[in-house]
Design a protein around this motif. Structure first.
Motif, PDB file in Angstrom:
ATOM      1  N   SER A   1      -5.701  -1.314  -8.672  1.00  0.00           N
ATOM      2  CA  SER A   1      -4.619  -0.527  -9.112  1.00  0.00           C
ATOM      3  C   SER A   1      -3.838   0.044  -8.037  1.00  0.00           C
ATOM      4  O   SER A   1      -4.288   0.036  -6.797  1.00  0.00           O
ATOM      5  N   MET A   2      -2.602   0.563  -7.911  1.00  0.00           N
ATOM      6  CA  MET A   2      -1.690   1.000  -7.136  1.00  0.00           C
ATOM      7  C   MET A   2      -1.966   2.919  -7.094  1.00  0.00           C
ATOM      8  O   MET A   2      -1.325   3.335  -6.047  1.00  0.00           O
ATOM      9  N   LYS A   3      -2.794   3.274  -8.043  1.00  0.00           N
ATOM     10  CA  LYS A   3      -3.081   4.642  -7.938  1.00  0.00           C
ATOM     11  C   LYS A   3      -3.574   5.127  -6.479  1.00  0.00           C
ATOM     12  O   LYS A   3      -4.381   4.637  -5.798  1.00  0.00           O
ATOM     13  N   GLY A   4      -2.472   6.132  -5.938  1.00  0.00           N
ATOM     14  CA  GLY A   4      -2.950   6.906  -4.589  1.00  0.00           C
ATOM     15  C   GLY A   4      -2.324   6.121  -3.632  1.00  0.00           C
ATOM     16  O   GLY A   4      -2.477   6.584  -2.498  1.00  0.00           O
ATOM     17  N   TYR A   5      -1.709   4.881  -3.779  1.00  0.00           N
ATOM     18  CA  TYR A   5      -0.997   4.294  -2.732  1.00  0.00           C
ATOM     19  C   TYR A   5       0.113   4.855  -2.256  1.00  0.00           C
ATOM     20  O   TYR A   5       1.043   5.548  -3.062  1.00  0.00           O
ATOM     21  N   SER A   6       0.522   4.947  -0.934  1.00  0.00           N
ATOM     22  CA  SER A   6       1.736   5.038  -0.198  1.00  0.00           C
ATOM     23  C   SER A   6       1.815   4.443   1.172  1.00  0.00           C
ATOM     24  O   SER A   6       0.700   4.426   1.779  1.00  0.00           O
ATOM     25  N   ARG A   7       2.794   4.196   1.743  1.00  0.00           N
ATOM     26  CA  ARG A   7       2.853   3.600   2.882  1.00  0.00           C
ATOM     27  C   ARG A   7       2.624   4.415   4.059  1.00  0.00           C
ATOM     28  O   ARG A   7       1.858   4.016   5.304  1.00  0.00           O
ATOM     29  N   ALA A   8       2.276   5.726   3.793  1.00  0.00           N
ATOM     30  CA  ALA A   8       1.765   6.805   4.755  1.00  0.00           C
ATOM     31  C   ALA A   8       0.480   6.650   4.876  1.00  0.00           C
ATOM     32  O   ALA A   8      -0.243   7.261   5.702  1.00  0.00           O
ATOM     33  N   ARG A   9      -0.369   6.119   3.881  1.00  0.00           N
ATOM     34  CA  ARG A   9      -1.746   5.682   4.002  1.00  0.00           C
ATOM     35  C   ARG A   9      -2.023   4.763   5.261  1.00  0.00           C
ATOM     36  O   ARG A   9      -3.154   4.428   5.403  1.00  0.00           O
TER      37      ARG A   9
END
Length: 218
Positions: free
Chosen positions: A56-64
């Motif tokens: 899943s992409m849940k919780g993804y951001s490039r900031a991670r």
């Protein structure tokens, strides 16, 4: 196409670039290395990758995936890649201000570093879907700034935008002569960082590596 011997030459060039950066006042990037994976040929490494459905992409951001890390005053990992991958480099301190870059994805040539993108060979979002969602941000930062594996490459903005977060079953470089190297680099990165592949991704990589005889040599 860069061969295995070419890859060794590239490694030597990278070391020379690192020395040059140090002389310009830049400092090496510290990496918290994950547990090393087993070595072997590219095709062996491909066979060792775990096949799984994309997560899943849940919780993804490039900031991670914090990047780019500093490598000196007013310069960062991006500058390190620009210097490593370019020719006739001009520096201001250790900040790359001019040079010549040929994008291996499509053969386009640039002389202004502002026109060059630094591509994550295995995109950050793809890494998230294949296991990096379970890492902490520090390890994700190590991945996003990995100068040791073939994870970072200077390319054209056009090719980088076209690729997005797609895997080799969805996008391949327009430059077909680079497919062997691209597939090998993808496998090397995923194998080292213990990331999974989808069945379609593995099939595409297998096809791309067919006929790449050097991929079967240690």
């Amino acid at each position: 196409m860069r061969t295995r011997s070419g890859a060794r030459a590239a490694t030597a060039a990278a070391l020379a670039a690192a020395i040059a950066l140090g002389a310009a006042g830049c400092v090496p990037v510290d990496e918290a290395e994950p547990e090393p994976s087993s070595s072997g040929t590219v095709t062996q490494q491909l066979g060792e990758l775990t096949v799984a459905a994309a997560g899943s992409m849940k919780g993804y951001s490039r900031a991670r995936f914090p990047h780019w890390r500093d490598t000196g005053k007013n310069c960062d990992v991006r500058d390190s890649v620009l210097q490593r991958d370019g020719e006739s480099i001009k520096l201001s301190g250790c900040n790359v201000v001019a040079g010549r870059w040929e994008s291996p994805y499509d053969g386009l040539v640039f002389t202004d570093p502002a026109d060059v993108d630094i591509d994550h060979v295995v995109p950050l979002a793809n890494a998230w879907r294949s296991g990096a969602d379970e890492w902490d941000d520090s390890k994700r930062g190590d991945f996003a700034n990995d100068l040791t594996r073939p994870q970072l490459v200077a390319v054209s903005m056009r090719s980088n935008r076209a690729k997005g977060d797609q895997d080799p079953s969805q996008w391949k470089p327009a430059n077909r002569s680079y497919w062997c190297q691209y597939a090998a680099d993808w496998v090397t990165v995923k194998h080292y960082w213990r990331l999974t592949v989808t069945s379609a991704e593995k099939a595409a990589l297998t096809e791309m590596l067919e006929g790449c005889t050097w991929a079967n040599k240690p």
